[in-house]
Design a protein around this motif. Structure first.
Motif, mmCIF file in Angstrom:
data_model
loop_
_atom_site.group_PDB
_atom_site.id
_atom_site.type_symbol
_atom_site.label_atom_id
_atom_site.label_comp_id
_atom_site.label_asym_id
_atom_site.label_seq_id
_atom_site.Cartn_x
_atom_site.Cartn_y
_atom_site.Cartn_z
ATOM 1 N N GLY A 310 0.793 -1.213 0.000
ATOM 2 C CA GLY A 310 0.000 0.000 0.000
ATOM 3 C C GLY A 310 0.828 1.268 0.000
ATOM 4 N N GLY A 311 2.136 1.135 0.162
ATOM 5 C CA GLY A 311 2.992 2.310 0.210
ATOM 6 C C GLY A 311 3.561 2.718 -1.125
ATOM 7 N N TRP A 312 3.292 1.914 -2.163
ATOM 8 C CA TRP A 312 3.805 2.223 -3.493
ATOM 9 C C TRP A 312 2.648 2.651 -4.386
ATOM 10 N N SER A 313 2.872 3.673 -5.166
ATOM 11 C CA SER A 313 1.853 4.072 -6.133
ATOM 12 C C SER A 313 1.885 3.127 -7.327
ATOM 13 N N SER A 314 0.796 3.109 -8.088
ATOM 14 C CA SER A 314 0.766 2.259 -9.275
ATOM 15 C C SER A 314 1.837 2.688 -10.273
ATOM 16 N N GLY A 315 2.122 3.981 -10.334
ATOM 17 C CA GLY A 315 3.189 4.460 -11.218
ATOM 18 C C GLY A 315 4.553 3.955 -10.810
ATOM 19 N N ASP A 316 4.826 3.970 -9.491
ATOM 20 C CA ASP A 316 6.102 3.451 -8.995
ATOM 21 C C ASP A 316 6.264 1.974 -9.340
ATOM 22 N N LEU A 317 5.208 1.208 -9.128
ATOM 23 C CA LEU A 317 5.284 -0.236 -9.367
ATOM 24 C C LEU A 317 5.415 -0.543 -10.859
ATOM 25 N N ALA A 318 4.692 0.194 -11.693
ATOM 26 C CA ALA A 318 4.809 -0.013 -13.137
ATOM 27 C C ALA A 318 6.218 0.311 -13.602
ATOM 28 N N LYS A 319 6.787 1.393 -13.067
ATOM 29 C CA LYS A 319 8.151 1.780 -13.454
ATOM 30 C C LYS A 319 9.153 0.721 -13.026
ATOM 31 N N MET A 320 9.023 0.203 -11.797
ATOM 32 C CA MET A 320 9.978 -0.799 -11.322
ATOM 33 C C MET A 320 9.867 -2.092 -12.113
ATOM 34 N N ALA A 321 8.646 -2.515 -12.439
ATOM 35 C CA ALA A 321 8.484 -3.742 -13.230
ATOM 36 C C ALA A 321 9.107 -3.587 -14.606
ATOM 37 N N ALA A 322 8.860 -2.449 -15.247
ATOM 38 C CA ALA A 322 9.397 -2.226 -16.592
ATOM 39 C C ALA A 322 10.912 -2.077 -16.581
ATOM 40 N N VAL A 323 11.433 -1.335 -15.612
ATOM 41 C CA VAL A 323 12.885 -1.127 -15.532
ATOM 42 C C VAL A 323 13.593 -2.442 -15.229
ATOM 43 N N ALA A 355 -1.058 -4.772 -10.103
ATOM 44 C CA ALA A 355 -2.453 -5.193 -10.278
ATOM 45 C C ALA A 355 -3.252 -4.951 -9.003
ATOM 46 N N GLN A 356 -2.642 -5.225 -7.849
ATOM 47 C CA GLN A 356 -3.334 -5.029 -6.576
ATOM 48 C C GLN A 356 -3.540 -3.549 -6.272
ATOM 49 N N ALA A 357 -2.581 -2.708 -6.701
ATOM 50 C CA ALA A 357 -2.740 -1.262 -6.507
ATOM 51 C C ALA A 357 -3.871 -0.719 -7.377
ATOM 52 N N LEU A 358 -4.038 -1.281 -8.575
ATOM 53 C CA LEU A 358 -5.096 -0.835 -9.475
ATOM 54 C C LEU A 358 -6.459 -1.373 -9.050
ATOM 55 N N VAL A 359 -6.465 -2.584 -8.480
ATOM 56 C CA VAL A 359 -7.718 -3.200 -8.014
ATOM 57 C C VAL A 359 -7.492 -3.649 -6.568
ATOM 58 N N PRO A 360 -7.695 -2.755 -5.601
ATOM 59 C CA PRO A 360 -7.356 -3.069 -4.199
ATOM 60 C C PRO A 360 -8.117 -4.264 -3.637
#
Length: 430
Positions: A310-323, A355-360
């Protein structure tokens, strides 16, 4: 590399005499398990100590941030130079092109092992997005095949290969179950031998059990992410798992389709002192973009990632997965020695948390396990190993059936597609 290529399965038991065949294998299997586990722990500890010097002691002495963007770029570029020198100058050139190697393979010449281990240790300590699995397995196979043929020349060479493979996988995952699954998948590609499956798995399981116990006794390693338990999964959880696993598989397939092109681009440079420093520089830039969690093999980083649900934004998680996926591709393409499974696990965890950040409403255990399942199915095409790895991240009995069913649509997406491994010509393998 030796000229005779033994199969990856032990010799089958003769009809009616399994006990006389299996009992003499116990002691060699135990020895192989202990030696394999100790080598893995030794290399891991050495790389960890070097990592502490490079990322903590040295920047503190210089008065700069250990994980500043500048330091990440400098260290990873320097790591590329150091590994490039090993590949260029050390006898054996640190083994074959890592893009064309997997968890199994024929034994290398013993003279290749020192360079391979040095290159792998430098990459692990320097923050390269690769794991230790491929180099450690290859080193143990080479050493134990050579030693086994010297000490017990009457034993078939295939026995030492499968024992070393099983023992190292057991040590890497901390359980012999992973080794049993890998060997079982290998057996499906070979003619059926005499004796039952358990006869053929007996000695590998002994070796894997010994390797796993060495890891358990001498380290505090665990895959368990301590995610909130899912006590009674329902239809909604099953649907979420199937959607997340399938989407993660599609995401993982992107790397498989890009792999031969990126690999070919680096190969045009022809020389390791061009390919590896350039790869290190790109990895440093990616680390600066994605942050320090996207460095290294990824196992410690996924625990930090999931400890802050819950401490990461969806943008942060998308960036980390892609990087991380991009870093895995660059590291595997430019010639760094290392395995691709552990960083792929990080990609799957980050994707699941996204996915969990987008659909809690999706439970974290469902999202994370399904994300890892999909990415590993796409990149490894090892069904049982992917399912096992996903399950041990959230070891909850209620999740087993959900993950088994979630693997089916994901498998339909990836089967027959390229995987994250090339043949010797640089073409995709299916």
């Amino acid at each position: 590399m030796v000229t005779d290529t033994p199969s990856s399965a032990p010799p089958p038991s003769a009809p009616g005499t399994p006990l006389r065949v299996l009992l003499p294998q116990i002691l060699p299997a135990l020895v192989v398990g202990v030696v394999s586990g100790l080598l893995y722990i030794g290399i891991s500890e050495l790389s960890e100590q070097l990592k502490n010097v490079v990322w903590d002691t040295l920047p503190d002495a210089l008065g700069i941030g250990g994980y500043s963007s500048l330091w990440m770029i400098v260290v990873l570029t320097a790591t590329g130079i150091a590994v490039g020198l090993v590949v260029w100058k050390v006898p054996g050139h640190a083994g074959p092109d890592p893009a064309s190697t997997g968890l199994e393979g024929p034994p290398l010449a013993p003279s290749v092992v020192p360079g391979l281990l040095v290159a792998s240790t430098l990459a692990l300590a320097g923050g390269v997005s690769l794991g230790p699995e491929n180099p450690i397995i290859a080193a143990n196979i080479a050493l134990l095949y050579w030693l086994g043929r010297k000490v017990v020349p009457a034993a078939p060479g295939a026995l030492w290969v499968v024992l070393a493979t099983s023992a190292t996988i057991g040590a890497l995952f901390g359980t012999p179950v992973a080794a049993a699954l890998v060997i079982s998948e290998a057996l499906t590609h070979q003619p059926a031998g005499r004796g039952s499956l358990w006869d053929r798995l007996f000695a590998p399981l002994v070796a894997a059990g010994a390797g796993a116990m060495i890891t358990s006794l001498l380290t505090d390693f665990t895959f368990n992410l301590s995610l909130p338990e899912v006590t009674d999964p329902g239809w909604g959880d099953l649907l979420a798992a199937m959607v997340v696993a399938t989407a993660a598989a599609l995401f993982g397939l992107l790397s498989c389709y890009c792999f031969p092109y990126i690999h070919s681009a680096f190969r045009r440079l022809r020389h390791p002192m061009l390919m590896l420093p350039l790869g290190g520089l790109i990895l440093g830039l990616l680390g600066a973009l994605g942050g320090p969690l996207t460095l290294f093999k990824g196992l410690e980083q996924i625990k930090e990632l999931t400890s802050n649900l819950g401490g990461w934004s969806s943008g942060d998680l998308a960036k980390m997965a892609a990087v991380k996926l991009a870093a895995l591709l660059i590291a595997a393409s430019c010639g760094f020695r290392g395995g691709r499974i552990f960083p792929a696990v990080f990609v799957g965890v980050a994707f699941g948390l996204l996915a969990q950040a987008l659909v809690p409403e999706i439970p974290p255990a469902v999202a994370v396990s399904s994300g890892v399942l999909g990415v590993l199915l796409a990149t490894t095409r090892l069904g049982w190993v992917s399912l096992f790895t996903a399950a041990v991240l959230a070891p909850q009995p209620s999740m087993f059936a959900v993950l088994c069913l979630a693997s089916l649509p994901a498998w339909l997406v990836v089967t027959g597609r390229p995987r994250l491994e090339l043949d010797e010509s640089g073409a995709s393998q299916h």
